[in-house]
Design a protein around this motif. Structure first.
Motif, short mmCIF file in Angstrom:
data_model
loop_
_atom_site.label_atom_id
_atom_site.label_comp_id
_atom_site.label_asym_id
_atom_site.label_seq_id
_atom_site.Cartn_x
_atom_site.Cartn_y
_atom_site.Cartn_z
N ARG A 98 33.67 50.64 66.00
CA ARG A 98 32.32 50.10 66.21
C ARG A 98 31.90 49.23 65.04
N LYS A 99 32.21 49.66 63.81
CA LYS A 99 31.89 48.86 62.62
C LYS A 99 32.67 47.55 62.60
N ALA A 100 33.86 47.56 63.16
CA ALA A 100 34.66 46.34 63.26
C ALA A 100 34.23 45.50 64.46
N GLU A 101 33.17 45.91 65.14
CA GLU A 101 32.61 45.22 66.31
C GLU A 101 33.65 45.04 67.42
N PHE A 102 34.49 46.03 67.56
CA PHE A 102 35.53 46.00 68.60
C PHE A 102 34.91 46.05 69.99
N PHE A 103 33.93 46.91 70.19
CA PHE A 103 33.35 47.12 71.51
C PHE A 103 32.48 45.95 71.93
N LYS A 104 31.81 45.30 70.98
CA LYS A 104 31.00 44.12 71.32
C LYS A 104 31.89 42.95 71.68
N GLU A 105 32.95 42.78 70.89
CA GLU A 105 33.82 41.63 71.07
C GLU A 105 34.56 41.65 72.39
N PHE A 106 34.99 42.82 72.82
CA PHE A 106 35.80 42.92 74.02
C PHE A 106 35.03 43.53 75.19
N ARG A 107 33.74 43.75 75.01
CA ARG A 107 32.86 44.24 76.06
C ARG A 107 33.37 45.52 76.70
N VAL A 108 33.87 46.39 75.87
CA VAL A 108 34.30 47.70 76.34
C VAL A 108 33.12 48.63 76.15
N PRO A 150 39.96 53.68 53.36
CA PRO A 150 38.58 53.95 52.96
C PRO A 150 38.26 53.51 51.53
N ILE A 151 39.26 53.38 50.68
CA ILE A 151 39.01 53.00 49.29
C ILE A 151 38.66 51.51 49.21
N LYS A 152 39.45 50.68 49.88
CA LYS A 152 39.18 49.24 49.90
C LYS A 152 38.27 48.85 51.06
N ASN A 153 37.98 49.81 51.93
CA ASN A 153 37.15 49.59 53.12
C ASN A 153 37.74 48.48 54.00
N GLN A 154 39.05 48.55 54.24
CA GLN A 154 39.74 47.58 55.08
C GLN A 154 40.19 48.26 56.36
N THR A 155 40.17 47.48 57.43
CA THR A 155 40.61 47.99 58.72
C THR A 155 41.50 46.95 59.38
N TYR A 156 42.58 47.40 59.98
CA TYR A 156 43.42 46.53 60.80
C TYR A 156 43.61 47.24 62.12
N SER A 157 43.44 46.52 63.21
CA SER A 157 43.65 47.14 64.51
C SER A 157 44.45 46.22 65.41
N ASN A 158 45.38 46.81 66.11
CA ASN A 158 46.20 46.09 67.09
C ASN A 158 45.41 46.11 68.40
N VAL A 159 44.66 45.06 68.65
CA VAL A 159 43.69 45.04 69.75
C VAL A 159 44.34 45.24 71.11
N PRO A 160 45.44 44.55 71.46
CA PRO A 160 46.03 44.80 72.78
C PRO A 160 46.46 46.23 72.99
N ALA A 161 47.00 46.86 71.95
CA ALA A 161 47.45 48.25 72.07
C ALA A 161 46.26 49.19 72.26
N ILE A 162 45.18 48.96 71.52
CA ILE A 162 44.00 49.81 71.66
C ILE A 162 43.39 49.65 73.04
#
Length: 95
Positions: free
Chosen positions: A72-82, A41-53
């Protein structure tokens, strides 16, 4: 039931959070099933392991409100149409 939630790491006043798949009955610092990302939250960085999620979401894991907002802010749901909107689910169940 499995949830995707945050697990606090880091030192005092410099918290970072791991996004983990964990059993609902476990505490925040408890044993997780798998680490699927992190959020700083300090640097406002996110990393996500997409296949695992995607794997855990397909198996029925529920993200907490904060994890849902981060993805949602990382546009995960738009990108993978979940489609994982709570309001949409309630409307579909009522119909």
């Amino acid at each position: 039931m499995v949830k995707l939630r945050l697990k606090r790491c880091g030192r005092k006043q410099r918290a970072i959070y791991r996004i983990v798949a964990i059993d609902v009955r476990s505490r925040r610092e408890g044993r997780d099933l798998r680490k699927v990302g992190f959020y700083d939250p300090i640097k406002n960085q996110t990393y996500s392991n997409v296949p695992a999620i995607l794997y855990f979401l397909e198996k029925g894991a529920q993200p907490t409100g904060t994890v849902y907002d981060i993805l949602r802010k990382a546009e995960f749901f738009k990108e993978f149409r979940v489609s994982f909107d709570k309001k949409e689910r309630k409307e579909k169940q009522e119909s």
